[in-house]
Write a protein that holds these residues in place. Structure first.
Motif, PDB file in Angstrom:
ATOM      1  N   LEU A 172       0.775  -1.427  -0.105  1.00  0.00           N
ATOM      2  CA  LEU A 172      -0.107  -0.065  -0.005  1.00  0.00           C
ATOM      3  C   LEU A 172       0.810   1.134  -0.010  1.00  0.00           C
ATOM      4  CD1 LEU A 172      -2.748   1.119   0.026  1.00  0.00           C
ATOM      5  CD2 LEU A 172      -2.824   1.216   2.572  1.00  0.00           C
ATOM      6  N   CYS A 173       0.924   1.960  -1.024  1.00  0.00           N
ATOM      7  CA  CYS A 173       1.866   3.188  -1.356  1.00  0.00           C
ATOM      8  C   CYS A 173       1.241   4.515  -1.158  1.00  0.00           C
ATOM      9  CB  CYS A 173       2.322   3.169  -2.560  1.00  0.00           C
ATOM     10  SG  CYS A 173       3.238   1.504  -2.890  1.00  0.00           S
ATOM     11  N   HIS A 174       1.540   5.358  -0.322  1.00  0.00           N
ATOM     12  CA  HIS A 174       1.114   6.768  -0.262  1.00  0.00           C
ATOM     13  C   HIS A 174       2.289   7.578  -0.807  1.00  0.00           C
ATOM     14  CE1 HIS A 174      -1.333   4.774   2.750  1.00  0.00           C
ATOM     15  NE2 HIS A 174      -1.998   5.509   2.656  1.00  0.00           N
ATOM     16  N   HIS A 175       2.075   8.358  -1.899  1.00  0.00           N
ATOM     17  CA  HIS A 175       3.108   9.097  -2.435  1.00  0.00           C
ATOM     18  C   HIS A 175       2.969  10.282  -3.358  1.00  0.00           C
ATOM     19  CE1 HIS A 175       1.555   7.394  -6.422  1.00  0.00           C
ATOM     20  NE2 HIS A 175       1.139   6.166  -5.432  1.00  0.00           N
ATOM     21  N   THR A 176       3.595  10.960  -3.702  1.00  0.00           N
ATOM     22  CA  THR A 176       3.452  12.142  -4.585  1.00  0.00           C
ATOM     23  C   THR A 176       3.088  11.500  -6.011  1.00  0.00           C
ATOM     24  OG1 THR A 176       5.794  12.578  -5.014  1.00  0.00           O
ATOM     25  CG2 THR A 176       4.846  13.870  -3.373  1.00  0.00           C
ATOM     26  N   PRO A 177       2.402  11.903  -6.796  1.00  0.00           N
ATOM     27  CA  PRO A 177       2.148  11.438  -8.030  1.00  0.00           C
ATOM     28  C   PRO A 177       3.567  10.921  -8.925  1.00  0.00           C
ATOM     29  CG  PRO A 177       0.567  13.124  -7.894  1.00  0.00           C
ATOM     30  CD  PRO A 177       1.539  13.025  -6.847  1.00  0.00           C
ATOM     31  N   GLY A 178       3.704   9.734  -9.309  1.00  0.00           N
ATOM     32  CA  GLY A 178       4.981   9.488 -10.014  1.00  0.00           C
ATOM     33  C   GLY A 178       4.618   8.213 -11.056  1.00  0.00           C
ATOM     34  N   THR A 179       5.531   7.308 -11.432  1.00  0.00           N
ATOM     35  CA  THR A 179       5.468   6.453 -12.273  1.00  0.00           C
ATOM     36  C   THR A 179       5.413   5.007 -11.697  1.00  0.00           C
ATOM     37  OG1 THR A 179       7.608   6.399 -12.727  1.00  0.00           O
ATOM     38  CG2 THR A 179       6.418   7.957 -13.870  1.00  0.00           C
ATOM     39  N   LEU A 180       5.130   4.119 -12.321  1.00  0.00           N
ATOM     40  CA  LEU A 180       5.257   2.752 -11.767  1.00  0.00           C
ATOM     41  C   LEU A 180       6.552   2.473 -11.765  1.00  0.00           C
ATOM     42  CD1 LEU A 180       4.431  -0.186 -11.324  1.00  0.00           C
ATOM     43  CD2 LEU A 180       4.312  -0.498 -13.756  1.00  0.00           C
ATOM     44  N   ALA A 181       7.499   2.836 -12.563  1.00  0.00           N
ATOM     45  CA  ALA A 181       9.024   2.610 -12.250  1.00  0.00           C
ATOM     46  C   ALA A 181       9.336   2.873 -11.004  1.00  0.00           C
ATOM     47  CB  ALA A 181       9.672   3.293 -13.327  1.00  0.00           C
ATOM     48  N   GLU A 182       8.954   4.116 -10.383  1.00  0.00           N
ATOM     49  CA  GLU A 182       9.580   4.569  -9.004  1.00  0.00           C
ATOM     50  C   GLU A 182       8.931   3.748  -7.940  1.00  0.00           C
ATOM     51  OE1 GLU A 182       8.108   8.588  -9.715  1.00  0.00           O
ATOM     52  OE2 GLU A 182      10.013   9.469  -9.964  1.00  0.00           O
ATOM     53  N   LEU A 183       7.713   3.315  -8.059  1.00  0.00           N
ATOM     54  CA  LEU A 183       7.240   2.478  -7.032  1.00  0.00           C
ATOM     55  C   LEU A 183       7.825   1.211  -6.973  1.00  0.00           C
ATOM     56  CD1 LEU A 183       3.223   3.220  -7.415  1.00  0.00           C
ATOM     57  CD2 LEU A 183       4.842   3.909  -5.563  1.00  0.00           C
ATOM     58  N   VAL A 184       8.108   0.732  -8.197  1.00  0.00           N
ATOM     59  CA  VAL A 184       8.786  -0.822  -8.285  1.00  0.00           C
ATOM     60  C   VAL A 184      10.186  -0.664  -7.619  1.00  0.00           C
ATOM     61  CG1 VAL A 184       9.699  -2.370  -9.875  1.00  0.00           C
ATOM     62  CG2 VAL A 184       7.430  -1.502 -10.203  1.00  0.00           C
ATOM     63  N   ILE A 185      11.080   0.185  -7.734  1.00  0.00           N
ATOM     64  CA  ILE A 185      12.401   0.435  -7.531  1.00  0.00           C
ATOM     65  C   ILE A 185      12.064   0.389  -5.891  1.00  0.00           C
ATOM     66  CG2 ILE A 185      14.170   2.122  -7.046  1.00  0.00           C
ATOM     67  CD1 ILE A 185      13.782   2.529 -10.045  1.00  0.00           C
ATOM     68  N   THR A 186      11.089   1.376  -5.467  1.00  0.00           N
ATOM     69  CA  THR A 186      11.019   1.438  -3.739  1.00  0.00           C
ATOM     70  C   THR A 186      10.653   0.157  -3.244  1.00  0.00           C
ATOM     71  OG1 THR A 186      10.517   3.647  -4.059  1.00  0.00           O
ATOM     72  CG2 THR A 186       9.787   2.515  -2.193  1.00  0.00           C
ATOM     73  N   ALA A 187       9.729  -0.555  -3.849  1.00  0.00           N
ATOM     74  CA  ALA A 187       9.521  -2.009  -3.357  1.00  0.00           C
ATOM     75  C   ALA A 187      10.717  -2.922  -3.383  1.00  0.00           C
ATOM     76  CB  ALA A 187       8.368  -2.526  -4.230  1.00  0.00           C
ATOM     77  N   GLY A 188      11.651  -2.841  -4.293  1.00  0.00           N
ATOM     78  CA  GLY A 188      12.548  -3.566  -4.372  1.00  0.00           C
ATOM     79  C   GLY A 188      13.673  -3.358  -3.316  1.00  0.00           C
ATOM     80  N   GLN A 189      13.405  -2.128  -2.737  1.00  0.00           N
ATOM     81  CA  GLN A 189      14.399  -1.871  -1.529  1.00  0.00           C
ATOM     82  C   GLN A 189      13.728  -2.176  -0.218  1.00  0.00           C
ATOM     83  OE1 GLN A 189      14.840   2.356  -2.400  1.00  0.00           O
ATOM     84  NE2 GLN A 189      16.298   2.089  -3.985  1.00  0.00           N
TER      85      GLN A 189
END
Length: 85
Positions: A59-76
């Motif tokens: 469950l991600c709370h974030h400023t509007p961004g791209t799928l790529a940024e969410l994927v990288i964050t999940a990988g960390q």
């Protein structure tokens, strides 16, 4: 659904299938997204002992961004868990 690498592992890129579900924004103006990650090959046993593809939800709370940024964050995620037990 989109296949992406979330990070490099010991054996090369860690690729997963990702999907996103847009949810209602938070009262504070942040975007809220459900990120779904599924392994590309069966790698986990279910209750019957059968190999299935692992699924994880973020469950991600974030400023509007791209799928790529969410994927990288999940990988960390693993690195964060190791540093903050």
């Amino acid at each position: 659904m989109e296949r992406r690498s979330c990070a490099d592992g010991a054996k090369g890129p860690r690729a997963y299938d990702f999907a996103v579900v847009a949810l209602a924004d938070t009262p504070h103006g942040l975007a809220r997204t459900l990120l779904i990650r599924r392994s590309t090959v069966p790698n986990k046993k279910n209750n019957n002992g059968e190999l299935v593809r692992e699924v994880a939800y973020f469950l991600c709370h974030h400023t509007p961004g791209t799928l790529a940024e969410l994927v990288i964050t999940a990988g960390q995620r693993w690195m964060v868990e190791v540093c903050h037990p």
